[in-house]
Design an enzyme around this catalytic site. Sequence first.
Site, PDB file in Angstrom:
ATOM      1  N   ARG A  45       0.859  -1.179   0.000  1.00  0.00           N
ATOM      2  CA  ARG A  45       0.000   0.000   0.000  1.00  0.00           C
ATOM      3  C   ARG A  45       0.900   1.235   0.000  1.00  0.00           C
ATOM      4  O   ARG A  45       1.637   1.463   0.957  1.00  0.00           O
ATOM      5  CB  ARG A  45      -0.882  -0.019   1.259  1.00  0.00           C
ATOM      6  N   HIS A  89      -2.777  10.925   0.851  1.00  0.00           N
ATOM      7  CA  HIS A  89      -2.334  10.679   2.226  1.00  0.00           C
ATOM      8  C   HIS A  89      -1.729  11.988   2.757  1.00  0.00           C
ATOM      9  O   HIS A  89      -0.523  12.092   2.974  1.00  0.00           O
ATOM     10  CB  HIS A  89      -1.321   9.528   2.252  1.00  0.00           C
ATOM     11  N   GLU A  96      -7.399   8.501   6.485  1.00  0.00           N
ATOM     12  CA  GLU A  96      -7.627   9.043   7.837  1.00  0.00           C
ATOM     13  C   GLU A  96      -8.099  10.486   7.908  1.00  0.00           C
ATOM     14  O   GLU A  96      -7.404  11.347   8.486  1.00  0.00           O
ATOM     15  CB  GLU A  96      -6.346   8.943   8.669  1.00  0.00           C
ATOM     16  N   ASN A 111      -7.335   1.737   9.985  1.00  0.00           N
ATOM     17  CA  ASN A 111      -6.017   1.911  10.593  1.00  0.00           C
ATOM     18  C   ASN A 111      -6.236   1.869  12.098  1.00  0.00           C
ATOM     19  O   ASN A 111      -7.000   2.680  12.637  1.00  0.00           O
ATOM     20  CB  ASN A 111      -5.408   3.269  10.242  1.00  0.00           C
ATOM     21  N   TYR A 159      -4.364   1.532  16.014  1.00  0.00           N
ATOM     22  CA  TYR A 159      -3.150   1.520  16.836  1.00  0.00           C
ATOM     23  C   TYR A 159      -3.458   1.370  18.322  1.00  0.00           C
ATOM     24  O   TYR A 159      -2.848   0.582  19.008  1.00  0.00           O
ATOM     25  CB  TYR A 159      -2.343   2.814  16.621  1.00  0.00           C
ATOM     26  N   GLU A 201      -3.554  -0.375   8.244  1.00  0.00           N
ATOM     27  CA  GLU A 201      -2.350  -0.021   9.019  1.00  0.00           C
ATOM     28  C   GLU A 201      -2.482  -0.589  10.412  1.00  0.00           C
ATOM     29  O   GLU A 201      -3.557  -0.529  11.023  1.00  0.00           O
ATOM     30  CB  GLU A 201      -2.201   1.512   9.193  1.00  0.00           C
TER      31      GLU A 201
HETATM   32  C1  PNW Z   1      -1.385   7.092  10.857  1.00  0.00           C
HETATM   33  N1  PNW Z   1      -3.888   8.751  16.602  1.00  0.00           N
HETATM   34  O1  PNW Z   1      -1.553   8.249  11.598  1.00  0.00           O
HETATM   35  C2  PNW Z   1      -0.984   7.549   9.467  1.00  0.00           C
HETATM   36  O2  PNW Z   1      -1.829   7.064   8.454  1.00  0.00           O
HETATM   37  C3  PNW Z   1       0.448   7.291   9.133  1.00  0.00           C
HETATM   38  O3  PNW Z   1       0.858   8.165   8.123  1.00  0.00           O
HETATM   39  C4  PNW Z   1       1.294   7.412  10.381  1.00  0.00           C
HETATM   40  O4  PNW Z   1       2.660   7.354  10.126  1.00  0.00           O
HETATM   41  C5  PNW Z   1       0.882   6.295  11.320  1.00  0.00           C
HETATM   42  O5  PNW Z   1      -0.512   6.264  11.535  1.00  0.00           O
HETATM   43  C6  PNW Z   1       1.577   6.354  12.673  1.00  0.00           C
HETATM   44  O6  PNW Z   1       1.263   7.550  13.321  1.00  0.00           O
HETATM   45  C7  PNW Z   1      -2.110   8.273  12.857  1.00  0.00           C
HETATM   46  O7  PNW Z   1      -3.633   9.790  17.258  1.00  0.00           O
HETATM   47  C8  PNW Z   1      -1.845   9.388  13.615  1.00  0.00           C
HETATM   48  O8  PNW Z   1      -4.658   7.893  17.059  1.00  0.00           O
HETATM   49  C9  PNW Z   1      -2.444   9.547  14.861  1.00  0.00           C
HETATM   50  C10 PNW Z   1      -3.302   8.581  15.334  1.00  0.00           C
HETATM   51  C11 PNW Z   1      -3.568   7.449  14.585  1.00  0.00           C
HETATM   52  C12 PNW Z   1      -2.970   7.303  13.336  1.00  0.00           C
END
Ligand code: PNW
Length: 504
Positions: free
Chosen positions: A100, A145, A190, A328, A330, A395
Site C-alpha cells: 500500500r 495521504h 484518515e 487503521n 493503533y 495499518e
Molecule cells: C497514521 N492517533 O496516523 C498515518 O496514516 C500514518 O501516516 C502514520 O505514520 C501512522 O498512523 C503512525 O502515526 C495516525 O492519534 C496518527 O490515534 C495519529 C493517530 C492514529 C494514526
Amino acid sequence: MKHYFIAVTIFCAIITRISCCDVVKLTFPSGFRIGTASASYQVEGAWNVSDKGENVWDHWTHNHPELITDGRNGDVACNSYYKYKEDVALIKNIGFDYYRFSISWSRVLPTGFANVISEDGLQYYKNLTAELVANGIEPVVTIYHWDHPQVIENMGGWTNELIVDWFVAYARILFEALGDSVKRWITINEPDTFCEAGYEGTTKAPGKVISGIGKYLCGHNVLKAHAKTYRMYDEEFRESQQGEVSIVLALASYVATNSSDTESVETAFQFNCGWMAHPLYFGDYPEVMKTRVALVSEYQGYPRSRLPEFSDEWIAIINGTNDYFGVNHYSTNLVYPDPAEELGVYRIDSGVIRTIDFSWPATASNWFYVYPPGFGVLLRWIRDEYNNPPVWITENGYSDSGQLDDYERISYYYDYIKEMLIALKRDGCNVEAYTVWSILDNFEWHAGYTERFGITHVEFDDADTNRTAKLSQNWWMKVLSKRKLQSVPTNTAAAARTLLPWQK
Ligand code: PNW
C-alpha cells in the site's frame, strides 16, 4: 482407575480439539492477505525534482521547523523516489502479498489542477506499479495521504468545497493511468486525523486552528470528495477495470472506565468511527453526533449546529460508497462521561472524556498505548454496526526510538494479530487483510524522525539512507512463510538477528 482413564482420555481429546482449532494455532485463513504500507511524503523525498509542485507538507516543514520535534522534513526522507526498486525487492524478499503506497498529488499535478500533468511524476508511479506487478506484489494505492498542493490550501484546502471537484479530476487521471494494474484504491487516508490535527491544531499541515468548525467542515468535504470519486469510478472505470474503491479511517477503540457505562463507549465510537462510516453505510451522520453537536453549539451561542448538514441529494450520493472497510488501528482510549455536564456545562461535543489506563505499556508516541484487547472490541463493533462488511486492516504497527532489536514491536504484532485472529475465527468478523505499518522507518509527521514505526531501520543521517533489517523484519519473514503467528523471541543472544544475504 478405569473411570480415571476415561476421564483423562476425554480431557486429552478436548484439549487436542481445542489446540487443533485454528484460533489456538494462530494460523491465517487461506486467502487472507498480508501486506505492508507507506505514504508518499513520509518516504519519497525528491521534494522538488522535475516539475513537482509544492505541497502542504513541504510548505509546513520548511516554514515551521519549530513545530517538528527534530526540526526536520521529508525533503529526502527514505529516498524512495530513487530507491523504489530496492523497496520492492525488500517487500518481495520478506514475502508480503501487497504494498500500500500513496501518490503525491503535486508530483502528478504540479499546478494542483488537471490542466498540467507531469509526465515524470506520473511515470514514477507507473514504474513503481510495474515493478510491483513484475515481482508478484499487488499494488494498493492511496490517492491522498495528507499532502495536497499548497496552492489548493491557499484557497482553503479541505475547508473549501471546490476541493471536491479538484480531487475528482486528480483521481480520474490516476484511474486512467494506473487502473489497468491497480485494482484496490483508497481515496483518502484518515480524514479523522488530518481534519482535526490540521484544521483545529498545529500537529499536522496546514496547521490552521479553526476551533469547533474546521474539523467538521473538512470531514464534510472529504466525504463529498470520496463519494464523488467513487461514483465517477462507477461511471467511467468500474466495468473495464473491475477494481474496488474505499476510504481508510483511523479508528481508536474504546473501553469504559466503569464497565457498566456502555453509553460512553457507544458515543465515543460514533464520534470517531461513525462520523465518517455512518454516512458511507447509511447516508448521514450518526444521530448522536447530530444531537450532541447541535446541543453544544447552541450552548456556545452559535445560531446553528457546527456540524454541517447534507442535502438529500448528497445523502444519496454518499450512501453506499465503501467497497470494503479500511481500518487503521493503533490504540485504545478509556472513556467516561464529562462530570461538568452534571453542572450544566458543555465542554466537549461528545460529552465523553477520553483518557488511557496508565498501566498500559507506552510507545514512543504520546498518543499511543498498547492494549491488544481493544482491537477485538473495535472489530466486533464494526461487525455489529455495519452488517459485517469486508474489513481491510490498512495499518497497524508500533513506535519506538529506532532500536534494531525491537522485541516490543514483535510482541505488539503478536498480541494485536492474535486478537484479530480471534475476532475473525471465533467471532466471525469479516477481516480479509492485514497491513504492517511500516515497511521502513519514515518521516513521522510532526514527530520528524524521532518516532520509528518501521520493521526496517533507515539511516536518515546518511545521504545513502541505508536500510538495515530489524529483528521484527526477520520475524515477519517467518510469519509470512508459515502463514502463522510465530512466538515472540526473548531478549537473549540466541535470538540475535541473523542477517540474510540480501539484508547485509
Ligand atoms: C497514521 N492517533 O496516523 C498515518 O496514516 C500514518 O501516516 C502514520 O505514520 C501512522 O498512523 C503512525 O502515526 C495516525 O492519534 C496518527 O490515534 C495519529 C493517530 C492514529 C494514526
